[in-house]
Each structure stands twice: as structure tokens, then as C-alpha cells.
Design an enzyme around this catalytic site. Structure first.
Site, PDB file in Angstrom:
ATOM      1  N   HIS A 132      28.972  24.270  54.966  1.00 26.31           N
ATOM      2  CA  HIS A 132      28.681  23.841  53.822  1.00 26.31           C
ATOM      3  C   HIS A 132      27.441  23.584  53.527  1.00 26.31           C
ATOM      4  O   HIS A 132      26.474  23.041  54.273  1.00 26.31           O
ATOM      5  CB  HIS A 132      29.573  22.485  53.675  1.00 26.31           C
ATOM      6  CG  HIS A 132      28.754  21.610  52.255  1.00 26.31           C
ATOM      7  ND1 HIS A 132      29.464  21.903  51.235  1.00 26.31           N
ATOM      8  CD2 HIS A 132      28.068  20.626  52.318  1.00 26.31           C
ATOM      9  CE1 HIS A 132      28.791  20.793  50.494  1.00 26.31           C
ATOM     10  NE2 HIS A 132      27.794  20.243  50.849  1.00 26.31           N
ATOM     11  N   GLU A 158      25.536  13.152  49.003  1.00 24.10           N
ATOM     12  CA  GLU A 158      26.009  13.743  50.190  1.00 24.10           C
ATOM     13  C   GLU A 158      25.430  13.156  51.379  1.00 24.10           C
ATOM     14  O   GLU A 158      25.956  12.853  52.473  1.00 24.10           O
ATOM     15  CB  GLU A 158      26.114  15.214  50.221  1.00 24.10           C
ATOM     16  CG  GLU A 158      27.356  15.650  49.300  1.00 24.10           C
ATOM     17  CD  GLU A 158      27.545  17.400  49.200  1.00 24.10           C
ATOM     18  OE1 GLU A 158      27.898  17.934  48.307  1.00 24.10           O
ATOM     19  OE2 GLU A 158      26.616  17.852  49.886  1.00 24.10           O
ATOM     20  N   PHE A 182      43.908  24.996  46.219  1.00 25.74           N
ATOM     21  CA  PHE A 182      43.600  24.920  47.429  1.00 25.74           C
ATOM     22  C   PHE A 182      43.339  23.520  47.986  1.00 25.74           C
ATOM     23  O   PHE A 182      42.812  23.582  49.253  1.00 25.74           O
ATOM     24  CB  PHE A 182      42.498  25.983  47.967  1.00 25.74           C
ATOM     25  CG  PHE A 182      41.110  25.736  47.274  1.00 25.74           C
ATOM     26  CD1 PHE A 182      40.273  24.620  47.638  1.00 25.74           C
ATOM     27  CD2 PHE A 182      40.929  26.523  45.886  1.00 25.74           C
ATOM     28  CE1 PHE A 182      39.177  24.370  46.862  1.00 25.74           C
ATOM     29  CE2 PHE A 182      39.721  26.079  45.160  1.00 25.74           C
ATOM     30  CZ  PHE A 182      38.924  25.215  45.492  1.00 25.74           C
ATOM     31  N   ARG A 231      27.860  32.641  56.909  1.00 23.88           N
ATOM     32  CA  ARG A 231      29.132  32.752  56.597  1.00 23.88           C
ATOM     33  C   ARG A 231      29.645  34.440  57.222  1.00 23.88           C
ATOM     34  O   ARG A 231      30.484  34.566  57.650  1.00 23.88           O
ATOM     35  CB  ARG A 231      29.373  32.441  55.172  1.00 23.88           C
ATOM     36  CG  ARG A 231      29.548  31.061  55.102  1.00 23.88           C
ATOM     37  CD  ARG A 231      29.679  30.704  53.638  1.00 23.88           C
ATOM     38  NE  ARG A 231      30.119  29.295  53.361  1.00 23.88           N
ATOM     39  CZ  ARG A 231      30.039  28.604  52.280  1.00 23.88           C
ATOM     40  NH1 ARG A 231      29.555  29.234  51.193  1.00 23.88           N
ATOM     41  NH2 ARG A 231      30.197  27.276  52.197  1.00 23.88           N
ATOM     42  N   ASN A 289      35.106  28.719  56.299  1.00 25.78           N
ATOM     43  CA  ASN A 289      33.852  29.329  56.072  1.00 25.78           C
ATOM     44  C   ASN A 289      32.548  28.611  56.715  1.00 25.78           C
ATOM     45  O   ASN A 289      31.631  28.908  56.356  1.00 25.78           O
ATOM     46  CB  ASN A 289      33.724  29.604  54.653  1.00 25.78           C
ATOM     47  CG  ASN A 289      33.633  28.370  53.733  1.00 25.78           C
ATOM     48  OD1 ASN A 289      33.562  27.358  54.255  1.00 25.78           O
ATOM     49  ND2 ASN A 289      33.637  28.411  52.561  1.00 25.78           N
ATOM     50  N   ARG A 348      21.529  27.745  50.489  1.00 24.39           N
ATOM     51  CA  ARG A 348      22.860  28.426  49.942  1.00 24.39           C
ATOM     52  C   ARG A 348      22.663  29.978  50.123  1.00 24.39           C
ATOM     53  O   ARG A 348      23.563  30.330  50.558  1.00 24.39           O
ATOM     54  CB  ARG A 348      22.818  28.191  48.312  1.00 24.39           C
ATOM     55  CG  ARG A 348      23.019  26.750  47.988  1.00 24.39           C
ATOM     56  CD  ARG A 348      24.624  26.263  48.224  1.00 24.39           C
ATOM     57  NE  ARG A 348      25.651  26.766  47.225  1.00 24.39           N
ATOM     58  CZ  ARG A 348      26.663  26.540  47.186  1.00 24.39           C
ATOM     59  NH1 ARG A 348      27.453  25.353  47.946  1.00 24.39           N
ATOM     60  NH2 ARG A 348      27.393  27.005  46.358  1.00 24.39           N
ATOM     61  N   TYR A 397      35.074  16.118  48.725  1.00 22.96           N
ATOM     62  CA  TYR A 397      35.306  17.361  47.903  1.00 22.96           C
ATOM     63  C   TYR A 397      36.147  16.782  46.370  1.00 22.96           C
ATOM     64  O   TYR A 397      37.167  17.745  45.750  1.00 22.96           O
ATOM     65  CB  TYR A 397      36.091  18.250  48.616  1.00 22.96           C
ATOM     66  CG  TYR A 397      35.564  19.245  49.532  1.00 22.96           C
ATOM     67  CD1 TYR A 397      34.400  19.956  49.112  1.00 22.96           C
ATOM     68  CD2 TYR A 397      35.403  19.027  50.874  1.00 22.96           C
ATOM     69  CE1 TYR A 397      33.732  20.744  50.136  1.00 22.96           C
ATOM     70  CE2 TYR A 397      34.763  19.793  51.850  1.00 22.96           C
ATOM     71  CZ  TYR A 397      33.991  20.715  51.254  1.00 22.96           C
ATOM     72  OH  TYR A 397      33.166  21.503  52.097  1.00 22.96           O
TER      73      TYR A 397
HETATM   74  P1  ATP Z   1      30.841  24.240  50.251  1.00 21.25           P
HETATM   75  O1  ATP Z   1      31.119  23.111  49.222  1.00 21.25           O
HETATM   76  O2  ATP Z   1      31.829  24.041  51.310  1.00 21.25           O
HETATM   77  O3  ATP Z   1      29.431  24.573  50.706  1.00 21.25           O
HETATM   78  P2  ATP Z   1      30.875  26.384  48.189  1.00 21.25           P
HETATM   79  O4  ATP Z   1      30.027  25.434  47.585  1.00 21.25           O
HETATM   80  O5  ATP Z   1      30.556  27.779  48.643  1.00 21.25           O
HETATM   81  O6  ATP Z   1      31.268  25.728  49.580  1.00 21.25           O
HETATM   82  P3  ATP Z   1      33.109  25.430  46.594  1.00 21.25           P
HETATM   83  O7  ATP Z   1      33.598  26.177  45.240  1.00 21.25           O
HETATM   84  O8  ATP Z   1      32.230  24.086  46.685  1.00 21.25           O
HETATM   85  O9  ATP Z   1      32.427  26.571  47.557  1.00 21.25           O
HETATM   86  O10 ATP Z   1      34.439  25.086  47.268  1.00 21.25           O
HETATM   87  C1  ATP Z   1      34.531  24.079  48.373  1.00 21.25           C
HETATM   88  C2  ATP Z   1      35.312  24.831  49.593  1.00 21.25           C
HETATM   89  O11 ATP Z   1      36.602  24.989  49.158  1.00 21.25           O
HETATM   90  C3  ATP Z   1      34.907  26.060  50.185  1.00 21.25           C
HETATM   91  O12 ATP Z   1      33.844  26.207  51.035  1.00 21.25           O
HETATM   92  C4  ATP Z   1      36.108  26.620  50.621  1.00 21.25           C
HETATM   93  O13 ATP Z   1      36.225  25.872  51.872  1.00 21.25           O
HETATM   94  C5  ATP Z   1      37.138  25.973  49.802  1.00 21.25           C
HETATM   95  N1  ATP Z   1      37.730  26.957  48.729  1.00 21.25           N
HETATM   96  C6  ATP Z   1      36.944  27.160  47.544  1.00 21.25           C
HETATM   97  N2  ATP Z   1      37.690  28.179  47.065  1.00 21.25           N
HETATM   98  C7  ATP Z   1      38.719  28.505  47.642  1.00 21.25           C
HETATM   99  C8  ATP Z   1      40.005  29.132  47.400  1.00 21.25           C
HETATM  100  N3  ATP Z   1      40.067  30.102  46.647  1.00 21.25           N
HETATM  101  N4  ATP Z   1      41.030  29.174  48.470  1.00 21.25           N
HETATM  102  C9  ATP Z   1      40.812  28.588  49.458  1.00 21.25           C
HETATM  103  N5  ATP Z   1      39.821  27.895  49.784  1.00 21.25           N
HETATM  104  C10 ATP Z   1      38.769  27.625  48.938  1.00 21.25           C
HETATM  105 MG    MG Z   2      30.450  23.736  46.994  1.00 20.01          MG
END
Ligand code: ATP
Ligand code: MG
Length: 138
Positions: A116, A127, A58, A103, A113, A86, A50
Site C-alpha cells: 500500500h 495514515e 470488495f 506489484r 496486491n 505510487r 479503508y
Molecule cells: P492501496 O490503497 O492499498 O494502496 P490503491 O490505492 O492502489 O491501493 P484503492 O482503490 O485505494 O487502490 O483500493 C484499496 C485496496 O482495495 C486495493 O489495494 C485492493 O487491495 C482492494 N481493491 C480495490 N479494488 C478492488 C477490486 N475491484 N477487487 C478486489 N479488491 C480491490
Molecule cells: Mg488507495
């Protein structure tokens, strides 16, 4: 790799016993499982996976969450895998996720959530290599 994506079933979904339900929905939606494992991320692993979020407020919470228990990682194959997966998982915030999405069904909050999915073909390839060697892909 344009027809593949990388899925993780996150620690909250394993704690709540949702592995089987999620894999059933994924395969019913037409995704083929090309690689699959149960594993646990170290802090270094999660910080690396990440890293694009390392300046976000966060980030610490995200790394704690993703390392607190085992996860399932999988390479999934389907036409338009990244985009279709997605759509299947739904919005990052489960409160905004569409009915029937993973989700909406299995996640409890923005932070926790459940699932991923890769956000581009390029990241799907990166990945997939993070988790799987060539001999683990079928
Ligand atoms: P992922 O990459 O896990 O599939 P995503 O692509 O929907 O999720 P991203 O913006 O990549 O979302 O954020 C990665 C992860 O970081 C999110 O899945 C969530 O677990 C966490 N995250 C993102 N935004 C927030 C926030 N505002 N508060 C807390 N956790 C967050
Ligand atoms: Mg993401």
C-alpha cells in the site's frame, strides 16, 4: 508531511517471504525509513483504515485479507514521496502494473496486491498517525 508517505507491506507479501526484497527496493529507490513496525490489524482497524471503500463490493474481502496476518507499516521520506512511491508500487491490478514495479514483482491479484502507498499528502499524514506515535518516528 509533504515529503513523506505511508507504506504497508500487506499480509500476502509477508506470507510469501518478500519483506526483505521489498525493503531493499524501497531504499534503493531513494526512500529513507523514518518509522517501521511489524503489526497486525484488527477488523476495526482495517475497517477504519479503508473506510473510504466501505460501500464497495470488495470491502469485506479487503478487510478479511488485511487482517489475516501481520503487516509491515513504515513512514518513508523522499522528495515527492507520495507520487514517487505510487510509481514504484505500480497499478492496483498487478496485471496492469509496469515492469519492475513492486506489484508486478510481488503481487498476485487486484485484491492481494502486496503493498500500500498513501494517495495524497493529507492521507499520508493521517495514515502515519494511525500507526506511529511521535517517539516512534526518527
Ligand atoms: P492501496 O490503497 O492499498 O494502496 P490503491 O490505492 O492502489 O491501493 P484503492 O482503490 O485505494 O487502490 O483500493 C484499496 C485496496 O482495495 C486495493 O489495494 C485492493 O487491495 C482492494 N481493491 C480495490 N479494488 C478492488 C477490486 N475491484 N477487487 C478486489 N479488491 C480491490
Ligand atoms: Mg488507495
Amino acid at each position: 508531511m509533504s515529503n513523506t508517505t505511508l507504506m504497508m507491506i500487506k499480509p500476502d507479501a509477508l506470507e510469501n517471504g518478500h519483506i526483505g526484497n521489498i525493503l531493499e527496493k524501497v531504499t534503493s529507490a531513494g526512500f529513507r525509513i523514518k518509522a517501521l513496525k511489524l503489526t497486525q490489524l484488527t477488523v476495526n482497524d482495517a475497517e477504519s483504515f479503508y473506510r473510504v471503500h466501505k460501500e464497495r463490493p470488495f470491502f469485506g474481502e479487503l478487510v478479511n485479507f488485511m487482517t489475516r496476518g501481520p503487516i509491515v507499516a513504515a513512514i518513508l521520506e523522499k522528495e515527492n514521496a507520495v507520487s514517487d512511491f505510487r510509481t514504484l508500487i505500480g497499478s492496483t491490478n498487478p496485471a496492469e502494473a509496469a515492469e519492475g514495479t513492486l506489484r508486478k514483482l510481488y503481487a498476485s491479484s487486484m485484491g492481494e496486491n502486496a503493498v500500500h502507498g498513501s494517495d495524497s499528502d493529507e492521507n499520508a499524514a493521517i495514515e502515519a498517525s494511525f500507526y506511529f506515535s511521535q517517539r516512534e518516528r526518527f
